[in-house]
Design a protein around this motif. Structure first.
Motif, PDB file in Angstrom:
ATOM      1  N   LEU A 189       7.724   4.809   3.439  1.00  0.00           N
ATOM      2  CA  LEU A 189       8.047   4.284   2.119  1.00  0.00           C
ATOM      3  C   LEU A 189       6.791   3.729   1.450  1.00  0.00           C
ATOM      4  N   ALA A 190       6.528   4.187   0.242  1.00  0.00           N
ATOM      5  CA  ALA A 190       5.312   3.777  -0.459  1.00  0.00           C
ATOM      6  C   ALA A 190       5.223   2.261  -0.616  1.00  0.00           C
ATOM      7  N   ALA A 191       6.343   1.616  -0.954  1.00  0.00           N
ATOM      8  CA  ALA A 191       6.322   0.158  -1.127  1.00  0.00           C
ATOM      9  C   ALA A 191       6.002  -0.543   0.178  1.00  0.00           C
ATOM     10  N   ASN A 192       6.456   0.027   1.290  1.00  0.00           N
ATOM     11  CA  ASN A 192       6.166  -0.567   2.592  1.00  0.00           C
ATOM     12  C   ASN A 192       4.693  -0.411   2.940  1.00  0.00           C
ATOM     13  N   ILE A 193       4.087   0.737   2.587  1.00  0.00           N
ATOM     14  CA  ILE A 193       2.659   0.924   2.846  1.00  0.00           C
ATOM     15  C   ILE A 193       1.856  -0.140   2.107  1.00  0.00           C
ATOM     16  N   GLU A 194       2.183  -0.345   0.839  1.00  0.00           N
ATOM     17  CA  GLU A 194       1.471  -1.341   0.035  1.00  0.00           C
ATOM     18  C   GLU A 194       1.614  -2.731   0.641  1.00  0.00           C
ATOM     19  N   HIS A 195       2.835  -3.067   1.043  1.00  0.00           N
ATOM     20  CA  HIS A 195       3.087  -4.382   1.635  1.00  0.00           C
ATOM     21  C   HIS A 195       2.378  -4.514   2.980  1.00  0.00           C
ATOM     22  N   SER A 196       2.453  -3.458   3.798  1.00  0.00           N
ATOM     23  CA  SER A 196       1.805  -3.485   5.109  1.00  0.00           C
ATOM     24  C   SER A 196       0.301  -3.660   4.980  1.00  0.00           C
ATOM     25  N   ASN A 197      -0.292  -2.968   4.017  1.00  0.00           N
ATOM     26  CA  ASN A 197      -1.736  -3.092   3.847  1.00  0.00           C
ATOM     27  C   ASN A 197      -2.131  -4.508   3.445  1.00  0.00           C
ATOM     28  N   ALA A 198      -1.324  -5.140   2.608  1.00  0.00           N
ATOM     29  CA  ALA A 198      -1.593  -6.535   2.240  1.00  0.00           C
ATOM     30  C   ALA A 198      -1.476  -7.436   3.471  1.00  0.00           C
ATOM     31  N   GLN A 199      -0.467  -7.171   4.306  1.00  0.00           N
ATOM     32  CA  GLN A 199      -0.303  -7.959   5.528  1.00  0.00           C
ATOM     33  C   GLN A 199      -1.439  -7.699   6.509  1.00  0.00           C
TER      34      GLN A 199
END
Length: 236
Positions: A189-199
């Motif tokens: 999921l694209a939104a999860n990738i963005e969130h994961s990268n921030a984490q």
């Protein structure tokens, strides 16, 4: 929809992984039949309030499960978000539910401990460069699932490696292999990738600054987000 059960499922999310937990709650309601095929989900404003998330987060979560085939949007006077009449076939059961929870528990213990231990060490310049390079590497991938999983794994292994504990690194590698088998069964999921990268950035920054408590907490929150998605897609 049963109002009592719906209220129990669509309760406020409890973690900082708002997107991932929202996906989990929506899929749980659909998988349990609380929101049956053809049912209209509560209005966006109402559902966002029930879940305690922003409407942007809710829209991202709905878009993700729509892309996966679980819901569809209809326009017009009687429009809204509806559960798909024909739901995707369940993902192949890679392992019983108890085994999945076993993997998630083991991963949480090992990787949150690894982040804490890495931050507590006096890292060498080589250690710091290794972590930074691994972070930049995974941040440069968009939506190529296989490539993202590979680089994501390398970052998590790099964190274990800078603990200077070969046994811990081996254990993290073993559990990551099991986790990847589960991750390969769910959509990226694209939104999860963005969130994961921030984490990921938060985890590495805490390690490099020597803040062991923050590193453990940041890793714990990151793992909780992944676990929420896996439970949502793989567990009934």
């Amino acid at each position: 929809m049963n109002r009592g059960v719906t209220a129990a499922l669509f309760r406020p999310v409890r973690t900082r992984n708002a997107f991932e937990e929202t996906v989990e709650r929506l899929l749980q309601a659909i998988r349990l039949g609380v929101a049956a095929p053809g049912d209209r989900l509560p209005a966006e404003r109402d559902l966002a309030a029930r879940l305690g998330v922003s409407r942007v987060t809710l829209r991202d979560a709905i878009r993700a499960i729509a892309d996966a085939g679980y819901v569809e949007s209809r326009r017009g006077r009687y429009g809204g978000t509806f559960v798909a009449e024909s739901l995707p076939a369940p993902a192949p059961r890679i392992a019983p539910a108890g085994d999945i929870e076993d993997v998630l528990t083991l991963r949480h213990v090992l990787e949150s401990g690894a982040a804490e231990s890495a931050a507590a060490r006096a890292l060498t310049p080589a250690d710091r460069q290794h972590l930074t390079a691994a972070l930049l590497d995974v941040s440069g991938v968009d939506t190529d699932q296989a490539e993202y999983r590979r680089r994501d794994s390398r970052l998590h292994l790099a964190i274990a490696e800078v603990t200077a504990s070969p046994s811990l690194t081996t254990a993290v590698a073993d559990v990551r292999t099991r986790v990847n088998e589960l991750l390969d069964a769910i959509p990226l999921l694209a939104a999860n990738i963005e969130h994961s990268n921030a984490q990921h950035r938060g985890i590495v920054e805490a390690i490099l600054s020597g803040d062991a408590d923050a590193a453990r907490q940041a890793m714990s929150e990151h793992l909780d987000g992944t676990a929420a998605l896996l439970r949502g897609f793989l567990l009934d």
